[in-house]
Scaffold this active site. Sequence first.
Site: not given
Lengths: 434, 176
Positions: A219, A223, A248, A291
Amino acid sequence: MSFPWANEYKPSHPLMQWIDEKLPLPRFVYNAVGAGYPVPRNLNYMWNFGVLAGFALVLQIVTGVVLAMHYAANAGVAFDSVEHIMRDVNWGWMLRYAHANGASMFFIVVYTHIFRGFFYSSYKAPREMIWLLGVVIFLLMMATAFMGYVLPWGQMSFWGAKVITGLFSAIPLVGPPLQEWLLGGFAPDNAALNRFFSLHFLLPFVILGVIILHVWALHIPGSSNPTGVEVKQESDTVPFHPYYTAKDGFGLGIFLMVYCALVFFAPNLLGHPDNYIPANPLSTPAHIVPEWYFWPFYAILRAFTSDFLIIPAKLMGVLAMFSAILVWFFLPWLDTSPVRSGHYRPLFRKFFYALVIDVLVLGYCGGAPAEEPYVMISQIASMYYFLHFLVILPIVSSIETPQPLPFSITEAVLGKDEHATLAPATPPSAPAVA
Amino acid sequence: MAGDGVRRRDFINIAAVSFAGVGGLAALYPLISQMAPSADVLAESSTEIDISAIAPGQAIKAVWRKQPVFIRNLTPEEIKSADAVDVASLRDPQTLEQRTTAGKTNWLITMGVCTHLGCVPLGAGEGEVKGEFGGYFCPCHGSVYDTAARIRKGPAPKNLEVPPHEFSSDTVVKIG
């Protein structure tokens, strides 16, 4: 910090005014992810993945906390307690599958988020700190995921714990005692299982803390965006809410569809059948792999099969594996091009896609057995991986001629549209470039 | 106070903060030490094994410190092939004699823990792959050990570790 045209928080309800005076938390949220945060108007869907990663973390914490109400971290009963969750606990099967597949989804969105950063050079000044904190979050995620995978105390859990703590034994002199200290014994056992459970519960909250720093650092400059051109004027931005909460939200819907498909239709697709066999310290599964989200790094670990100068092969593999992530810390200084976005960097773009393919190849080899031709392919792909960051990127940055950048975000969005009126703050020049 | 500029307050300040620092470090010690192997884990430190039933060419897996131990009765051919190797050419140079008890060189007793990352190599059980050097083969990352359990190929840096052991009698060995 914010842009001078950011909306100011003006609570109308007397209760909200009262709260704002005593503790301006709603104001903080309004300025962070509300209408008070001006965001470039041209963000594409690649900018969804930060919010999605945050959602995945919340998902993991919520499902994890309830699973911890039924799980028993004791080597004697851990495996049975997981089966108890699967068979007897109300909705236990769903919660466990949600948690296990939630980890995979978390890594999918975080890898996308990281590669978004690679393509758009999100790590460049003034956003280096955001990037560095992001790498820290990724390292914490890997530690958390690894320890979580140990908890069911199946064969893969046990041997994963043994192999990963074995990495530390490669360190000269202090290695073997360090491994004993980490495990609290000579092999994974109750002591190791208990501490992994404790840390697996703790680390997500540490991640949450670093995410707060990550967003705080974000911030300050605000962005980035697909053009890589900084915000110049009010017409370059829109408020985060409702514009990006809506965008979003759409992305979240897609995320949930994929996630639910995994949880309800293929819950074991990304797991290993061997982990449904209780841990046996006397027998290693024939094909032991971590994994899927660790495969690229596992391939780098296994690529070193012979000694390199005075460094033993084992130590070399471990160093290379950790370096594969640590090199990201230096990325803001390895890529010296003044242009951010890959859209305007033709040569860089080609090498970006080469890196994507390289990491996919590494991932495939990491999941394959330790035999030819996979060993040789991993060796070549590992070499290319380091070559990309340490050699190709600095060279490309210095020899490349980037394409012309738009004057502003507004121009990039509207400049090619003959009928569009540019915002008054935009200088009248802005010729339509082909 | 003396004219060198050091006041009583400065002394108290440094003394108090130093004392608190030492206290803080001392408090760290138990927090770190608690993670080391506990007394009950360390107590399981020796085990006796009857080896009378192991014929030449056979091997068993025993357990010591919750880890597998391979006890192998080598055949004369296996001993010969181990002795035929040029020791200087090995990654971890050791002869079979150095790895076994004098007079009992046929009893090869090693940890069943690959020195790479700790998997259990194959080769001790009936019908398991022994690798191209006739000893052990680790399926995890492809390390190959010879008939003296010495590392010959692959990423492991050391020979399979020989645990401290002694023969209590001709048929019983004590490990640890």
